[in-house]
Design a protein around this motif. Structure first.
Motif, PDB file in Angstrom:
ATOM      1  N   ILE A 318       0.782  -1.269  -0.043  1.00 19.10           N
ATOM      2  CA  ILE A 318      -0.296  -0.152  -0.061  1.00 19.10           C
ATOM      3  C   ILE A 318       0.878   1.186   0.035  1.00 19.10           C
ATOM      4  CG2 ILE A 318      -1.461   1.318   1.468  1.00 19.10           C
ATOM      5  CD1 ILE A 318      -2.869  -1.085   2.322  1.00 19.10           C
ATOM      6  N   THR A 319       1.969   1.261   0.927  1.00 22.92           N
ATOM      7  CA  THR A 319       2.778   2.369   0.907  1.00 22.92           C
ATOM      8  C   THR A 319       3.397   2.815  -0.430  1.00 22.92           C
ATOM      9  OG1 THR A 319       3.066   1.814   3.138  1.00 22.92           O
ATOM     10  CG2 THR A 319       4.705   3.386   2.122  1.00 22.92           C
ATOM     11  N   ASN A 320       3.737   1.757  -1.124  1.00 20.36           N
ATOM     12  CA  ASN A 320       4.477   1.918  -2.411  1.00 20.36           C
ATOM     13  C   ASN A 320       3.376   2.052  -3.622  1.00 20.36           C
ATOM     14  OD1 ASN A 320       6.979   1.814  -1.290  1.00 20.36           O
ATOM     15  ND2 ASN A 320       6.935  -0.427  -1.062  1.00 20.36           N
ATOM     16  N   HIS A 321       2.247   1.983  -3.559  1.00 20.77           N
ATOM     17  CA  HIS A 321       1.210   2.063  -4.505  1.00 20.77           C
ATOM     18  C   HIS A 321       1.488   3.403  -5.448  1.00 20.77           C
ATOM     19  CE1 HIS A 321      -2.658   1.588  -6.722  1.00 20.77           C
ATOM     20  NE2 HIS A 321      -2.479   0.430  -6.261  1.00 20.77           N
ATOM     21  N   PRO A 322       1.319   3.413  -6.578  1.00 21.15           N
ATOM     22  CA  PRO A 322       1.709   4.570  -7.455  1.00 21.15           C
ATOM     23  C   PRO A 322       0.394   5.543  -7.462  1.00 21.15           C
ATOM     24  CG  PRO A 322       1.340   2.716  -8.688  1.00 21.15           C
ATOM     25  CD  PRO A 322       1.372   2.101  -7.470  1.00 21.15           C
ATOM     26  N   ASN A 323      -0.908   4.986  -7.414  1.00 21.05           N
ATOM     27  CA  ASN A 323      -2.239   5.759  -7.489  1.00 21.05           C
ATOM     28  C   ASN A 323      -2.413   6.342  -6.129  1.00 21.05           C
ATOM     29  OD1 ASN A 323      -4.767   6.510  -7.463  1.00 21.05           O
ATOM     30  ND2 ASN A 323      -4.956   5.446  -9.485  1.00 21.05           N
ATOM     31  N   MET A 332      -7.392   2.766   4.141  1.00 13.13           N
ATOM     32  CA  MET A 332      -8.573   2.920   5.285  1.00 13.13           C
ATOM     33  C   MET A 332      -9.260   1.640   5.330  1.00 13.13           C
ATOM     34  SD  MET A 332     -10.559   6.765   4.465  1.00 13.13           S
ATOM     35  CE  MET A 332     -10.561   6.584   2.743  1.00 13.13           C
ATOM     36  N   ASN A 333      -9.351   0.708   4.177  1.00 12.37           N
ATOM     37  CA  ASN A 333      -9.943  -0.631   4.333  1.00 12.37           C
ATOM     38  C   ASN A 333      -8.941  -1.509   5.288  1.00 12.37           C
ATOM     39  OD1 ASN A 333      -9.730  -3.206   2.881  1.00 12.37           O
ATOM     40  ND2 ASN A 333     -11.964  -2.762   2.918  1.00 12.37           N
ATOM     41  N   PHE A 334      -7.677  -1.343   4.924  1.00 16.37           N
ATOM     42  CA  PHE A 334      -6.634  -2.079   5.886  1.00 16.37           C
ATOM     43  C   PHE A 334      -6.969  -1.713   7.284  1.00 16.37           C
ATOM     44  CE2 PHE A 334      -2.411  -1.931   7.404  1.00 16.37           C
ATOM     45  CZ  PHE A 334      -1.991  -3.382   7.293  1.00 16.37           C
ATOM     46  N   ARG A 335      -6.840  -0.326   7.388  1.00 25.57           N
ATOM     47  CA  ARG A 335      -7.026   0.145   8.824  1.00 25.57           C
ATOM     48  C   ARG A 335      -8.274  -0.554   9.654  1.00 25.57           C
ATOM     49  NH1 ARG A 335      -7.509   6.294   9.900  1.00 25.57           N
ATOM     50  NH2 ARG A 335      -9.331   5.992   8.607  1.00 25.57           N
ATOM     51  N   THR A 395       0.463  -4.380  20.180  1.00 21.58           N
ATOM     52  CA  THR A 395       1.715  -3.655  19.854  1.00 21.58           C
ATOM     53  C   THR A 395       1.648  -3.511  18.292  1.00 21.58           C
ATOM     54  OG1 THR A 395       2.838  -3.898  21.616  1.00 21.58           O
ATOM     55  CG2 THR A 395       3.964  -2.673  19.887  1.00 21.58           C
ATOM     56  N   VAL A 396       1.707  -4.643  17.489  1.00 22.83           N
ATOM     57  CA  VAL A 396       1.663  -4.911  15.992  1.00 22.83           C
ATOM     58  C   VAL A 396       0.583  -4.135  15.416  1.00 22.83           C
ATOM     59  CG1 VAL A 396       1.899  -6.397  14.312  1.00 22.83           C
ATOM     60  CG2 VAL A 396       3.280  -6.571  16.093  1.00 22.83           C
ATOM     61  N   PHE A 397      -0.639  -4.521  15.845  1.00 19.78           N
ATOM     62  CA  PHE A 397      -1.897  -4.339  15.468  1.00 19.78           C
ATOM     63  C   PHE A 397      -2.139  -2.678  15.657  1.00 19.78           C
ATOM     64  CE2 PHE A 397      -4.163  -8.473  15.698  1.00 19.78           C
ATOM     65  CZ  PHE A 397      -3.387  -8.794  14.465  1.00 19.78           C
ATOM     66  N   ASN A 398      -1.588  -2.059  16.829  1.00 24.37           N
ATOM     67  CA  ASN A 398      -1.495  -0.709  17.004  1.00 24.37           C
ATOM     68  C   ASN A 398      -0.777   0.144  16.177  1.00 24.37           C
ATOM     69  OD1 ASN A 398      -0.172   1.904  18.592  1.00 24.37           O
ATOM     70  ND2 ASN A 398      -2.282   1.295  19.865  1.00 24.37           N
ATOM     71  N   ARG A 399       0.679  -0.322  16.027  1.00 18.93           N
ATOM     72  CA  ARG A 399       1.535   0.369  15.132  1.00 18.93           C
ATOM     73  C   ARG A 399       1.116   0.516  13.793  1.00 18.93           C
ATOM     74  NH1 ARG A 399       3.137   4.454  17.033  1.00 18.93           N
ATOM     75  NH2 ARG A 399       1.088   3.809  18.458  1.00 18.93           N
ATOM     76  N   LEU A 400       0.381  -0.704  13.263  1.00 19.48           N
ATOM     77  CA  LEU A 400       0.076  -0.678  11.922  1.00 19.48           C
ATOM     78  C   LEU A 400      -1.106   0.297  11.660  1.00 19.48           C
ATOM     79  CD1 LEU A 400      -0.136  -4.277  11.130  1.00 19.48           C
ATOM     80  CD2 LEU A 400       1.274  -2.838  10.155  1.00 19.48           C
ATOM     81  N   GLN A 401      -2.012   0.355  12.577  1.00 18.97           N
ATOM     82  CA  GLN A 401      -3.048   1.526  12.402  1.00 18.97           C
ATOM     83  C   GLN A 401      -2.467   2.924  12.631  1.00 18.97           C
ATOM     84  OE1 GLN A 401      -6.802   0.333  14.781  1.00 18.97           O
ATOM     85  NE2 GLN A 401      -5.360  -1.121  15.417  1.00 18.97           N
ATOM     86  N   SER A 402      -1.736   3.068  13.414  1.00 20.80           N
ATOM     87  CA  SER A 402      -0.949   4.384  13.554  1.00 20.80           C
ATOM     88  C   SER A 402       0.064   4.918  12.310  1.00 20.80           C
ATOM     89  CB  SER A 402       0.089   4.376  14.732  1.00 20.80           C
ATOM     90  OG  SER A 402       0.813   5.572  14.902  1.00 20.80           O
ATOM     91  N   GLN A 403       0.624   3.842  11.684  1.00 24.83           N
ATOM     92  CA  GLN A 403       1.278   4.108  10.614  1.00 24.83           C
ATOM     93  C   GLN A 403       0.217   4.527   9.286  1.00 24.83           C
ATOM     94  OE1 GLN A 403       4.321   0.924  12.095  1.00 24.83           O
ATOM     95  NE2 GLN A 403       3.370   0.121  10.082  1.00 24.83           N
ATOM     96  N   ASN A 405      -2.432   6.101   9.675  1.00 23.51           N
ATOM     97  CA  ASN A 405      -3.028   7.350  10.216  1.00 23.51           C
ATOM     98  C   ASN A 405      -1.925   8.354   9.608  1.00 23.51           C
ATOM     99  OD1 ASN A 405      -5.370   6.622  11.284  1.00 23.51           O
ATOM    100  ND2 ASN A 405      -4.308   6.538  13.479  1.00 23.51           N
ATOM    101  N   ASP A 406      -0.716   8.082   9.672  1.00 24.97           N
ATOM    102  CA  ASP A 406       0.514   8.868   9.222  1.00 24.97           C
ATOM    103  C   ASP A 406       0.434   9.114   7.769  1.00 24.97           C
ATOM    104  OD1 ASP A 406       1.210   9.273  11.864  1.00 24.97           O
ATOM    105  OD2 ASP A 406       3.071   7.442  11.587  1.00 24.97           O
ATOM    106  N   LEU A 407       0.017   7.879   7.002  1.00 28.12           N
ATOM    107  CA  LEU A 407      -0.244   7.960   5.537  1.00 28.12           C
ATOM    108  C   LEU A 407      -1.259   8.774   5.224  1.00 28.12           C
ATOM    109  CD1 LEU A 407       1.411   6.359   3.378  1.00 28.12           C
ATOM    110  CD2 LEU A 407      -0.527   4.950   3.424  1.00 28.12           C
ATOM    111  N   LEU A 408      -2.419   8.861   6.041  1.00 28.21           N
ATOM    112  CA  LEU A 408      -3.452   9.549   5.655  1.00 28.21           C
ATOM    113  C   LEU A 408      -3.526  10.846   6.295  1.00 28.21           C
ATOM    114  CD1 LEU A 408      -6.443   6.859   6.442  1.00 28.21           C
ATOM    115  CD2 LEU A 408      -5.389   7.581   4.167  1.00 28.21           C
ATOM    116  N   GLY A 409      -2.458  11.354   7.226  1.00 30.58           N
ATOM    117  CA  GLY A 409      -2.186  12.692   7.732  1.00 30.58           C
ATOM    118  C   GLY A 409      -3.268  13.088   8.822  1.00 30.58           C
ATOM    119  N   GLU A 410      -3.429  11.675   9.513  1.00 29.04           N
ATOM    120  CA  GLU A 410      -4.341  11.856  10.608  1.00 29.04           C
ATOM    121  C   GLU A 410      -3.802  11.690  11.930  1.00 29.04           C
ATOM    122  OE1 GLU A 410      -8.231   9.958   7.949  1.00 29.04           O
ATOM    123  OE2 GLU A 410      -7.658   8.875   9.944  1.00 29.04           O
ATOM    124  N   LEU A 411      -4.152  11.938  13.010  1.00 28.45           N
ATOM    125  CA  LEU A 411      -3.822  11.848  14.239  1.00 28.45           C
ATOM    126  C   LEU A 411      -4.721  11.294  15.298  1.00 28.45           C
ATOM    127  CD1 LEU A 411      -1.291  11.848  15.946  1.00 28.45           C
ATOM    128  CD2 LEU A 411      -1.625  14.429  16.736  1.00 28.45           C
TER     129      LEU A 411
END
Length: 513
Positions: A318-323, A332-335, A395-403, A405-411
């Motif tokens: 997802i992070t490397n997706h070009p679109n 958002m679906n992933f989160r 911890t893993v699930f929490n950090r994935l959601q936080s990341q 949020n960073d991708l979407l510019g949310e906090l």
């Protein structure tokens, strides 16, 4: 003649119908043929003629456990195979030694190794030994005669346990000669088409991987090769046999090793495929009566661990997706999916901890010696492992959601507060973990790496001190403080999809990818 063994010949001599000279542990015909001699048979006939006093008798539809006292000496752990009445009130019974102990007449190498192994499993300190606590151990003694690879691997485990308890230097705990012998035996089994897919071969590979992970600190790191081998074996064998408890335990206890393997090297988690899932899920209820209650939550949480590698690799894609617009929709679906998984994990973990605290099996105490201020004490190593497993996957699930949020510019401030509380759960286990000794403590190093990011500066110094103690024992890690911090940072980020694993410990210590 009734009451006398049918035959004292070994299995090979009986099978090919030749005379056996019964010169144990290896008879002459087997010695000449250069084959493994099975020794005398387990099957013995007994007669109840009034001179034997029954001590206990438990009967069921499938089998009967009978204990006799003969001439003042107990004959224990006999399973009834057949029972019938005879004229004049006499009774005839066929009995075999039960499956959880080796034979009492130690006539073969396998018998002697099995007896030594049982001795270690019943040692007063075995309950706090990471290697001894594995669920498959109690099923191994009676299987040693069926596999030279398993016999030699268990012999290595016994030697390693003995050296560990005698406090020999860390680089001498694993005997290189026994380790090499076990590897060669395993290689021969893997090259034999009749042996390579047997449960005993998988058990031998599992034991070697466990010894390598816990005790082998100074030789070249072979765990990656073992994990590749275990993954290939399990994939080729298919789902475990639900009627074989050893096979079932191996499947459940190897899951953690496979998760680590898939996180680093990729690959499909076959545990989640329909073929495996329909066998794995009912297994847990089957094992409820044969495993400690504290271990069952660990097996239940293991199901959610199965999603970990796939989620990490998906997040990287997802992070490397070009679109950009499609990337946000996928994120958002992933989160949402990760949040759903985390809520189910919380239900399991919080209820487990609440019950343990209420029943006194887990105690929360003040700890002025650490900046955390509190610590946990546990009634068993299984409960400790379950709590650590819960903290890690949250911890893993929490950090994935936080990341995301960073991708979407949310906090999300609640998510960050929850992260710190979850990390604190792991920190409070550290004093108890260190009390188990340096070798078993290494098993929990990854959980400390994951929890490091949630700490403040004072707490980070404490956690670094803990890891430095482990590094001093474990010869693979550098002794430089900044290098250890780089390793912890790379590991935590790679485990949650923000980075890739460094190609070596040395590269991670330098901050290289």
């Amino acid at each position: 003649m009734v009451g006398v063994p049918r035959s004292k010949r070994c299995e090979r001599c009986k099978r090919i119908k030749i005379k056996c000279d019964e010169t144990w542990p290896t008879c002459t015909p087997c010695l000449r043929a250069k084959t493994l001699c099975s020794g005398p048979p387990n099957l013995t006939k007994f007669i109840n003629n009034g001179r034997h006093t029954p001590v206990a008798e438990e009967s069921s539809e499938s089998e009967t456990m009978v204990h006799f006292v003969t001439s003042g000496k107990g004959v224990k752990n006999l399973k009834s195979i057949r029972h019938q009445g005879l004229p004049n009130g006499a009774q005839l019974g066929h009995f075999r030694l039960s499956a959880d102990e080796p034979r009492k007449n130690l006539t073969t190498v396998a018998d002697r190794v099995a007896a030594r192994f049982v001795g270690y499993l019943t040692h007063e300190r075995a309950a706090w030994d990471m290697l001894a606590s594995a669920g498959y151990n109690r099923h191994l003694p009676v299987r040693l005669s069926e596999s030279a690879a398993l016999r030699d691997s268990v012999a290595l485990v016994c030697s390693t346990w003995s050296n560990s308890r005698r406090n020999v230097p860390p680089d001498q705990i694993v005997d290189p000669n026994l380790y090499g012998k076990a590897l060669r035996s395993l290689q021969r089994s893997l090259e034999d088409q009749q042996l390579q897919l047997r449960c005993e071969t998988l058990a031998a590979a599992t034991l070697l991987e466990r010894v390598e992970l816990i005790f082998d600190t100074h030789r070249p790191y072979q765990r990656t090769r073992h994990s590749f081998g275990i993954s290939s074996l399990m994939s080729a064998r298919g789902p475990p046999n639900p009627n074989d408890e050893l096979d079932m335990h191996l499947a459940l206890e190897n899951h953690a090793s496979m998760i680590s393997h898939w996180l680093v090297h990729g690959g499909e988690n076959f545990y989640l495929t329909p073929t495996w899932a329909e066998v794995i899920q009912p297994m847990k209820s089957k094992l409820e009566k044969s495993v400690p209650a504290e271990r069952l939550p660990c097996y239940t949480l293991g199901y959610y661990y199965g999603f970990w590698p796939g989620l990490v690799h998906e997040f990287r894609r997802i992070t490397n997706h070009p679109n950009e617009s499609l990337k946000q929709e996928l994120a958002m679906n992933f989160r949402d999916r990760v949040a759903t998984l985390e809520s189910k994990v919380i239900d399991i973990g919080e209820s487990m901890i609440e019950r343990a605290l209420l029943t006194g099996r887990m105690l929360e105490q003040l700890d002025p010696e650490t900046p955390i201020g509190k610590k946990f004490c546990f009634e068993s190593i299984d409960l400790l492992s379950s709590v650590i497993s819960y903290g890690m996957i949250r911890t893993v699930f929490n950090r994935l959601q936080s990341q995301v949020n960073d991708l979407l510019g949310e906090l999300d401030f609640l998510l960050e507060a929850d992260h710190r509380n979850t990390c604190r759960l792991t920190w409070m286990c550290i004093p108890f973990i260190l009390g188990l000794g340096m070798a078993p403590s290494m098993m929990f190093a990854t959980s400390i790496f994951l929890a490091y990011e949630g700490a403040n500066e004072v707490e980070k110094e404490y956690l670094l001190d803990v890891i430095m103690k482990m590094a001093a024992y474990n010869g693979r890690y550098p002794e430089d403080r900044s290098a250890i911090e780089h390793i912890m940072s790379n590991t935590a980020k790679a485990l949650t999809g923000r980075d890739v694993f460094a190609p070596s410990i040395q590269a991670a210590a330098k901050g290289e990818e």
